[in-house]
Design a protein around this motif. Structure first.
Motif, PDB file in Angstrom:
ATOM      1  N   ALA A 158      37.355  26.053 -10.964  1.00 36.29           N
ATOM      2  CA  ALA A 158      36.049  26.367 -10.388  1.00 36.29           C
ATOM      3  C   ALA A 158      35.292  25.090 -10.041  1.00 36.29           C
ATOM      4  CB  ALA A 158      35.240  27.216 -11.367  1.00 36.29           C
ATOM      5  N   VAL A 159      35.370  24.092 -10.925  1.00 34.25           N
ATOM      6  CA  VAL A 159      34.707  22.814 -10.664  1.00 34.25           C
ATOM      7  C   VAL A 159      35.368  22.119  -9.472  1.00 34.25           C
ATOM      8  CG1 VAL A 159      34.180  20.540 -11.609  1.00 34.25           C
ATOM      9  CG2 VAL A 159      33.958  22.554 -13.051  1.00 34.25           C
ATOM     10  N   ILE A 160      36.709  22.159  -9.406  1.00 38.71           N
ATOM     11  CA  ILE A 160      37.426  21.568  -8.269  1.00 38.71           C
ATOM     12  C   ILE A 160      36.981  22.213  -6.966  1.00 38.71           C
ATOM     13  CG2 ILE A 160      39.673  21.381  -7.132  1.00 38.71           C
ATOM     14  CD1 ILE A 160      40.936  21.011  -9.877  1.00 38.71           C
ATOM     15  N   CYS A 161      36.918  23.544  -6.961  1.00 37.23           N
ATOM     16  CA  CYS A 161      36.551  24.290  -5.757  1.00 37.23           C
ATOM     17  C   CYS A 161      35.168  23.871  -5.257  1.00 37.23           C
ATOM     18  CB  CYS A 161      36.579  25.792  -6.059  1.00 37.23           C
ATOM     19  SG  CYS A 161      36.021  26.821  -4.691  1.00 37.23           S
ATOM     20  N   CYS A 162      34.188  23.869  -6.157  1.00 36.25           N
ATOM     21  CA  CYS A 162      32.817  23.524  -5.757  1.00 36.25           C
ATOM     22  C   CYS A 162      32.703  22.045  -5.401  1.00 36.25           C
ATOM     23  CB  CYS A 162      31.847  23.875  -6.883  1.00 36.25           C
ATOM     24  SG  CYS A 162      31.686  25.648  -7.187  1.00 36.25           S
ATOM     25  N   GLY A 163      33.366  21.195  -6.164  1.00 35.42           N
ATOM     26  CA  GLY A 163      33.323  19.768  -5.865  1.00 35.42           C
ATOM     27  C   GLY A 163      33.953  19.435  -4.527  1.00 35.42           C
ATOM     28  N   MET A 164      35.047  20.125  -4.182  1.00 35.87           N
ATOM     29  CA  MET A 164      35.712  19.888  -2.903  1.00 35.87           C
ATOM     30  C   MET A 164      34.832  20.317  -1.730  1.00 35.87           C
ATOM     31  SD  MET A 164      38.742  18.484  -3.236  1.00 35.87           S
ATOM     32  CE  MET A 164      39.810  19.001  -1.910  1.00 35.87           C
ATOM     33  N   ILE A 165      34.058  21.386  -1.909  1.00 34.30           N
ATOM     34  CA  ILE A 165      33.152  21.814  -0.840  1.00 34.30           C
ATOM     35  C   ILE A 165      32.111  20.737  -0.572  1.00 34.30           C
ATOM     36  CG2 ILE A 165      31.375  23.494  -0.198  1.00 34.30           C
ATOM     37  CD1 ILE A 165      34.253  24.535  -0.009  1.00 34.30           C
ATOM     38  N   ILE A 166      31.551  20.170  -1.646  1.00 32.41           N
ATOM     39  CA  ILE A 166      30.561  19.103  -1.479  1.00 32.41           C
ATOM     40  C   ILE A 166      31.187  17.907  -0.762  1.00 32.41           C
ATOM     41  CG2 ILE A 166      29.081  17.468  -2.717  1.00 32.41           C
ATOM     42  CD1 ILE A 166      28.764  19.607  -4.909  1.00 32.41           C
ATOM     43  N   ALA A 167      32.397  17.509  -1.187  1.00 35.25           N
ATOM     44  CA  ALA A 167      33.083  16.386  -0.546  1.00 35.25           C
ATOM     45  C   ALA A 167      33.398  16.692   0.917  1.00 35.25           C
ATOM     46  CB  ALA A 167      34.367  16.069  -1.310  1.00 35.25           C
ATOM     47  N   GLU A 168      33.793  17.917   1.188  1.00 32.08           N
ATOM     48  CA  GLU A 168      34.146  18.320   2.554  1.00 32.08           C
ATOM     49  C   GLU A 168      32.932  18.226   3.477  1.00 32.08           C
ATOM     50  OE1 GLU A 168      35.417  22.533   4.539  1.00 32.08           O
ATOM     51  OE2 GLU A 168      36.417  21.946   2.686  1.00 32.08           O
ATOM     52  N   ILE A 169      31.789  18.698   2.998  1.00 34.40           N
ATOM     53  CA  ILE A 169      30.569  18.633   3.815  1.00 34.40           C
ATOM     54  C   ILE A 169      30.154  17.182   4.044  1.00 34.40           C
ATOM     55  CG2 ILE A 169      28.100  19.190   3.806  1.00 34.40           C
ATOM     56  CD1 ILE A 169      28.843  21.841   2.459  1.00 34.40           C
ATOM     57  N   PHE A 170      30.329  16.350   3.018  1.00 31.78           N
ATOM     58  CA  PHE A 170      30.030  14.927   3.171  1.00 31.78           C
ATOM     59  C   PHE A 170      30.921  14.310   4.255  1.00 31.78           C
ATOM     60  CE2 PHE A 170      31.382  10.587   2.028  1.00 31.78           C
ATOM     61  CZ  PHE A 170      30.167   9.918   2.196  1.00 31.78           C
ATOM     62  N   LEU A 171      32.221  14.607   4.220  1.00 35.74           N
ATOM     63  CA  LEU A 171      33.139  14.079   5.231  1.00 35.74           C
ATOM     64  C   LEU A 171      32.774  14.590   6.623  1.00 35.74           C
ATOM     65  CD1 LEU A 171      36.579  14.387   3.379  1.00 35.74           C
ATOM     66  CD2 LEU A 171      35.304  12.285   3.857  1.00 35.74           C
ATOM     67  N   PHE A 172      32.391  15.852   6.691  1.00 37.10           N
ATOM     68  CA  PHE A 172      32.009  16.448   7.967  1.00 37.10           C
ATOM     69  C   PHE A 172      30.827  15.702   8.583  1.00 37.10           C
ATOM     70  CE2 PHE A 172      29.101  19.367  10.143  1.00 37.10           C
ATOM     71  CZ  PHE A 172      29.907  19.831  11.166  1.00 37.10           C
ATOM     72  N   LEU A 173      29.781  15.488   7.795  1.00 34.16           N
ATOM     73  CA  LEU A 173      28.602  14.795   8.298  1.00 34.16           C
ATOM     74  C   LEU A 173      28.924  13.339   8.638  1.00 34.16           C
ATOM     75  CD1 LEU A 173      25.925  16.243   5.849  1.00 34.16           C
ATOM     76  CD2 LEU A 173      26.282  16.855   8.250  1.00 34.16           C
ATOM     77  N   MET A 174      29.788  12.730   7.841  1.00 32.25           N
ATOM     78  CA  MET A 174      30.175  11.346   8.115  1.00 32.25           C
ATOM     79  C   MET A 174      30.938  11.245   9.430  1.00 32.25           C
ATOM     80  SD  MET A 174      31.998   8.701   5.514  1.00 32.25           S
ATOM     81  CE  MET A 174      32.236   6.978   5.985  1.00 32.25           C
ATOM     82  N   LEU A 175      31.831  12.218   9.678  1.00 30.38           N
ATOM     83  CA  LEU A 175      32.596  12.206  10.922  1.00 30.38           C
ATOM     84  C   LEU A 175      31.708  12.428  12.142  1.00 30.38           C
ATOM     85  CD1 LEU A 175      35.831  14.102   9.814  1.00 30.38           C
ATOM     86  CD2 LEU A 175      35.702  11.755  10.673  1.00 30.38           C
TER      87      LEU A 175
END
Length: 456
Positions: free
Chosen positions: A343-360
């Motif tokens: 559950a922590v991996i799932c939520c943490g990956m979403i945060i990282a994914e959104i960060f990468l999206f905005l960075m891109l």
């Protein structure tokens, strides 16, 4: 053959939900209207934004790899760190998928046992896993079409329950407006998040989707709508059939079916549970295997891991996952211990994914985006903020031990990457050496031959 529209809908549906099974604890934790409202809010402010992020980036970078590719592209000017981050993200996806996959052979045994009135032996679960392996060695379009059939077998019994429950609404609608005396917010939110995660995993096979730039958006939109409805409607009407919220434990929809239709329908619901478990196992096995294969094809793992058949199936990765699942089942490992980490991996990956999206959005404006969330970077960040908040709350609801375990896994993945880097330097022939330049991310130019004679 690539994944078509309906196959994509089936694959994403099972990667995310696989039917209303296992949403029942949300009702037990909160009652009818809080559970339905939470599902609606998670669909609107968490699932849908994540689906939009995955759609924009998958259409912009229509290659297999998903979040691994996004990490490499976001930090393309720092290749060592880009590979490190990509390897960590790929490893977290792999661990999450392995733990998740280890559950489904047992669920097949449980539901089949309910349908047959007896306890199924362990070989039944292994047979289900073998069927999933054989299916996942075929081309992705065939897997997707099989998942559409599985999806119909899952949804139809719930449609029958809904039809039977509708006449009860005038006399029992008040129960839909009730809640438990004390709402367990931790169980409520974690249950709903867990049952709605997975929209972004299809990005790992973006290169295998037919006309991904035009297919993915409508398929994602339809799946988001379907998943939200298939949870909310049975939850609301199911409480009219059985208004005792304390009864709503995992698997209670089988009892609701028996109450609404008849005792014989309990077996129908159990068979639906078998199809749901098989669909979940097949969809997640294919995407998880493609994640490992993509890591190898991008030079992060030995190239042998990325070996594919003529059908495009990542054969080594599929068998590696099957072996891992068998090992976890045989060892009788307590998977419940690892679910909080997942559950922590799932939520943490979403945060990282959104960060990468905005960075891109900032570092790669040259990317051709056939679909683009219609706001600037600042406006898009505001749209995605609720998804970040929900994910952060999802992490906070878990015990500190789960967060600490995630930190250990990240550290172990970083160490493994450094070891593999050393092996790559010592024996480079074992690894693919992907091109390291911005040009590698651009589509190949189209060459037109005009007025040229070609000597046969």
């Amino acid at each position: 053959k690539g994944l078509g529209f309906w196959g994509l809908v089936g694959a994403v549906f099972f990667a995310t939900a696989g039917g209303p099974y296992n949403i029942e604890p949300a009702i037990q934790a909160a009652g009818a209207w809080p559970a339905v409202l939470t599902q609606l809010c998670v669909s609107l402010f968490w699932s849908f934004p994540v689906a939009l992020v995955a759609t924009e980036l998958s259409a912009a970078i229509p290659m297999n790899g998903g979040r691994i590719l996004w990490a490499q592209k976001a930090f393309v000017s720092h290749p060592w760190f880009a590979d490190m981050l990509a390897f960590i993200m790929g490893s977290l996806i792999a661990l999450h998928a392995l733990i998740d996959l280890a559950v489904y052979p047992g669920l097949v045994r449980t539901y089949l046992g309910q349908a047959t009135g007896g306890e199924c032996p362990e070989w039944v679960g292994f047979t289900a896993l073998a069927i999933a392996v054989v299916l996942n060695l075929q081309d992705l379009d065939l897997v997707g079409k099989a998942l559409v059939i599985f999806g119909a077998c899952v949804i139809l019994p719930f449609m029958v329950i809904v039809v039977e429950a509708v006449p009860l609404v005038p006399a029992g609608y008040e129960v839909m407006l009730q809640s438990t005396p004390r709402i367990d917010y931790a169980v409520l939110l974690s249950t709903v998040i867990w049952n709605n995660s997975g929209y972004d995993i299809c990005s790992v096979s973006a290169g295998d989707i037919d006309d991904v730039q035009h297919t993915l958006l409508p398929a994602m939109g339809l799946t988001c709508l379907l998943v939200a409805i298939q949870y909310m409607v049975p939850m609301a009407l199911g409480t009219v059939v059985d208004p005792h919220f304390s009864h709503w434990t995992n698997g209670h929809f089988s009892e609701v079916g028996a109450l609404a239709v008849g005792e014989w329908f309990r077996d129908v619901m159990a068979v639906g549970g078998v199809f749901a478990s098989m669909g979940l196992m097949n969809s997640r096995l294919r995407f998880a295997a493609q994640n490992l294969a993509s890591m190898a094809q991008l030079g992060l793992l030995p190239s042998a891991v990325g070996k594919t058949l003529e059908s495009g199936a990542p054969v080594v990765a599929v068998f590696a996952y099957a072996a891992g699942v068998v090992a976890l089942v045989v060892m009788d490992f307590d998977l419940a211990i690892l679910f909080e980490v997942c559950a922590v991996i799932c939520c943490g990956m979403i945060i990282a994914e959104i960060f990468l999206f905005l960075m891109l959005r900032e570092v790669a404006p040259e990317l051709d985006r056939p679909f683009r969330i219609p706001f600037g970077t600042a406006g898009t960040a505001l749209v995605l903020l609720p998804a970040v908040v929900v994910s952060a709350v999802g992490v906070a609801l878990n015990r500190i031990e789960a967060v600490a375990a995630l930190a250990v896994v990240v550290a172990a993945a970083a160490a493994a990457h450094m070891v593999l880097d050393a092996v790559k330097l010592a024996v480079p022939v074992l690894f693919v050496d992907p091109q390291r330049s911005t040009d590698a991310w651009e589509p190949c130019p189209t060459v037109e031959l005009k007025d040229q004679k070609i000597d046969p």
